[in-house]
Design a protein around this motif. Structure first.
Motif, PDB file in Angstrom:
ATOM      1  N   ALA A  19      45.351  32.734  27.445  1.00  0.00           N
ATOM      2  CA  ALA A  19      44.157  32.067  26.917  1.00  0.00           C
ATOM      3  C   ALA A  19      43.317  31.460  28.033  1.00  0.00           C
ATOM      4  CB  ALA A  19      44.562  30.984  25.916  1.00  0.00           C
ATOM      5  N   HIS A  20      43.955  31.124  29.166  1.00  0.00           N
ATOM      6  CA  HIS A  20      43.245  30.496  30.281  1.00  0.00           C
ATOM      7  C   HIS A  20      42.831  31.521  31.340  1.00  0.00           C
ATOM      8  CE1 HIS A  20      42.152  26.741  32.335  1.00  0.00           C
ATOM      9  NE2 HIS A  20      42.394  27.397  33.456  1.00  0.00           N
ATOM     10  N   THR A  21      43.072  32.798  31.068  1.00  0.00           N
ATOM     11  CA  THR A  21      42.704  33.858  32.011  1.00  0.00           C
ATOM     12  C   THR A  21      41.519  34.626  31.445  1.00  0.00           C
ATOM     13  OG1 THR A  21      45.018  34.074  32.725  1.00  0.00           O
ATOM     14  CG2 THR A  21      43.529  35.895  33.267  1.00  0.00           C
ATOM     15  N   PRO A  22      40.321  34.499  32.029  1.00  0.00           N
ATOM     16  CA  PRO A  22      39.141  35.143  31.459  1.00  0.00           C
ATOM     17  C   PRO A  22      39.296  36.647  31.227  1.00  0.00           C
ATOM     18  CG  PRO A  22      38.461  33.540  33.079  1.00  0.00           C
ATOM     19  CD  PRO A  22      39.962  33.589  33.142  1.00  0.00           C
ATOM     20  N   LEU A  23      40.039  37.332  32.083  1.00  0.00           N
ATOM     21  CA  LEU A  23      40.232  38.770  31.877  1.00  0.00           C
ATOM     22  C   LEU A  23      41.263  39.070  30.794  1.00  0.00           C
ATOM     23  CD1 LEU A  23      39.958  40.360  35.445  1.00  0.00           C
ATOM     24  CD2 LEU A  23      38.231  40.183  33.644  1.00  0.00           C
ATOM     25  N   GLY A  24      41.947  38.038  30.293  1.00  0.00           N
ATOM     26  CA  GLY A  24      42.762  38.163  29.095  1.00  0.00           C
ATOM     27  C   GLY A  24      44.041  38.969  29.220  1.00  0.00           C
ATOM     28  N   LYS A  25      44.671  38.985  30.390  1.00  0.00           N
ATOM     29  CA  LYS A  25      45.915  39.757  30.549  1.00  0.00           C
ATOM     30  C   LYS A  25      46.656  39.278  31.790  1.00  0.00           C
ATOM     31  CE  LYS A  25      43.586  43.371  33.227  1.00  0.00           C
ATOM     32  NZ  LYS A  25      43.334  44.828  33.362  1.00  0.00           N
ATOM     33  N   PHE A  26      47.925  39.677  31.892  1.00  0.00           N
ATOM     34  CA  PHE A  26      48.666  39.489  33.122  1.00  0.00           C
ATOM     35  C   PHE A  26      48.253  40.593  34.099  1.00  0.00           C
ATOM     36  CE2 PHE A  26      51.978  37.825  30.041  1.00  0.00           C
ATOM     37  CZ  PHE A  26      51.769  36.494  30.365  1.00  0.00           C
ATOM     38  N   GLY A  27      48.448  40.319  35.392  1.00  0.00           N
ATOM     39  CA  GLY A  27      48.148  41.339  36.376  1.00  0.00           C
ATOM     40  C   GLY A  27      49.240  42.385  36.452  1.00  0.00           C
ATOM     41  N   ASN A  28      48.869  43.587  36.847  1.00  0.00           N
ATOM     42  CA  ASN A  28      49.831  44.634  37.181  1.00  0.00           C
ATOM     43  C   ASN A  28      50.067  44.590  38.687  1.00  0.00           C
ATOM     44  OD1 ASN A  28      50.063  45.793  34.520  1.00  0.00           O
ATOM     45  ND2 ASN A  28      48.020  46.666  34.832  1.00  0.00           N
ATOM     46  N   PRO A  29      51.266  44.923  39.166  1.00  0.00           N
ATOM     47  CA  PRO A  29      51.535  44.855  40.604  1.00  0.00           C
ATOM     48  C   PRO A  29      50.498  45.571  41.459  1.00  0.00           C
ATOM     49  CG  PRO A  29      53.580  45.191  39.423  1.00  0.00           C
ATOM     50  CD  PRO A  29      52.471  45.284  38.397  1.00  0.00           C
ATOM     51  N   GLU A  30      50.025  46.723  40.983  1.00  0.00           N
ATOM     52  CA  GLU A  30      49.064  47.483  41.780  1.00  0.00           C
ATOM     53  C   GLU A  30      47.698  46.798  41.889  1.00  0.00           C
ATOM     54  OE1 GLU A  30      49.355  49.482  37.644  1.00  0.00           O
ATOM     55  OE2 GLU A  30      50.719  48.615  39.145  1.00  0.00           O
ATOM     56  N   ASP A  31      47.454  45.777  41.081  1.00  0.00           N
ATOM     57  CA  ASP A  31      46.190  45.047  41.163  1.00  0.00           C
ATOM     58  C   ASP A  31      46.057  44.275  42.477  1.00  0.00           C
ATOM     59  OD1 ASP A  31      45.336  45.886  38.649  1.00  0.00           O
ATOM     60  OD2 ASP A  31      46.250  44.178  37.622  1.00  0.00           O
TER      61      ASP A  31
END
Length: 271
Positions: A226-238
């Motif tokens: 909810a506090h991440t504007p992109l709305g997801k967890f990161g993937n390692p390759e990010d």
């Protein structure tokens, strides 16, 4: 620009290379033509990753040491010097957390375990300082060398629960800035020093905090999304684009900088 951001033929040492994020960085750099030197505590894990990378036709060398053990790192330095001569980049990706360095909702400061706090500080901070100190002579043999430390958004916004980890990552950012100035003022060809601050990625150390056994989000996981504007967890390759840039000559005038890769978490006020 493609040639400028290239890591081809660079010799890159990565500590913590067998972890979730470290392995992704290592494979990406190897695929881009770097000779990766995989530094880890487990010989079996190091050997397995080296073998896998070589099977794909890329260059890899394995070395085994605990990043908090000076004598072991000195032996690794001699091994690298003998076989490769120098290194271009050191990525200090070893790190982690321990239960005793957490303060859970049903706990208070009195519940923090002193020895586990020390181990978390040692692993994250000393495990960044010591390889940099010991491998510096190998970096100085490269014309355009750099160090990339791994911080965390927890260094910028102290998060509940992860007291020891957040404190150690804050110290890493201070060390990054100190060494950037130190090397720039005292070296003829300054070794650049920067840091990468990941946001929330699902790794072995935080999976149980963020997800339930069925894969659904915990209450903490829901708050983070909810506090991440992109709305997801990161993937390692990010993380790999930022890593490639910091390692490459495209960042030759960049030192003392912390690059945040967090989906906007740090800049979002919540409204």
């Amino acid at each position: 620009m493609k040639s400028l951001i290239s890591v081809e033929n660079k010799i890159i040492v990565i500590s913590g290379a067998t972890g979730v994020l470290g392995e992704s960085m290592t494979r990406s750099l190897a695929e881009a033509g770097a000779h990766v030197v995989i530094l880890g505590r487990s010989k079996d894990k190091v050997d397995a990753l080296v073998s896998s990378i070589k099977q794909h036709g890329h260059e890899a060398t394995g070395v085994v040491a605990d990043v908090t053990n000076k004598e072991a790192l000195m032996l690794v330095k001699e091994e690298i010097a003998e076989h490769l001569g120098y290194i271009d980049v050191l990525i200090n990706a070893a790190g982690g957390n321990m239960a005793g360095a957490l303060i859970m909702p049903n706990q208070t400061l009195a519940d923090a375990d002193l020895e586990q706090m020390r181990k978390v500080i040692d692993l994250n901070y000393i495990g960044t300082f010591l390889p940099t100190q010991i491998f510096l002579p190998l970096l100085e043999k490269s014309v355009k060398a750099s160090v990339v430390n791994i911080s965390s958004v927890a260094a910028h916004l102290p998060l509940t629960r992860v007291m020891g980890y957040a404190s150690a990552k804050s110290a890493i950012e201070n060390l990054t800035q100190f060494l950037a100035v130190e090397f720039a003022q005292k070296q003829e060809n300054p070794v650049r020093v920067n840091a990468l601050a990941p946001g929330f990625f699902l790794t072995e150390q935080n999976r149980d905090l963020l997800t339930n056994k069925d894969g659904s989000l915990t209450e903490r996981g829901e708050k983070i999304i909810a506090h991440t504007p992109l709305g997801k967890f990161g993937n390692p390759e990010d993380l790999n684009g930022a890593i490639h840039w910091l390692c490459s000559d495209a960042a030759s005038f960049v030192t003392g900088t912390v690059v945040t890769v967090d989906g906007g978490f740090k800049v979002f006020a919540g409204v």
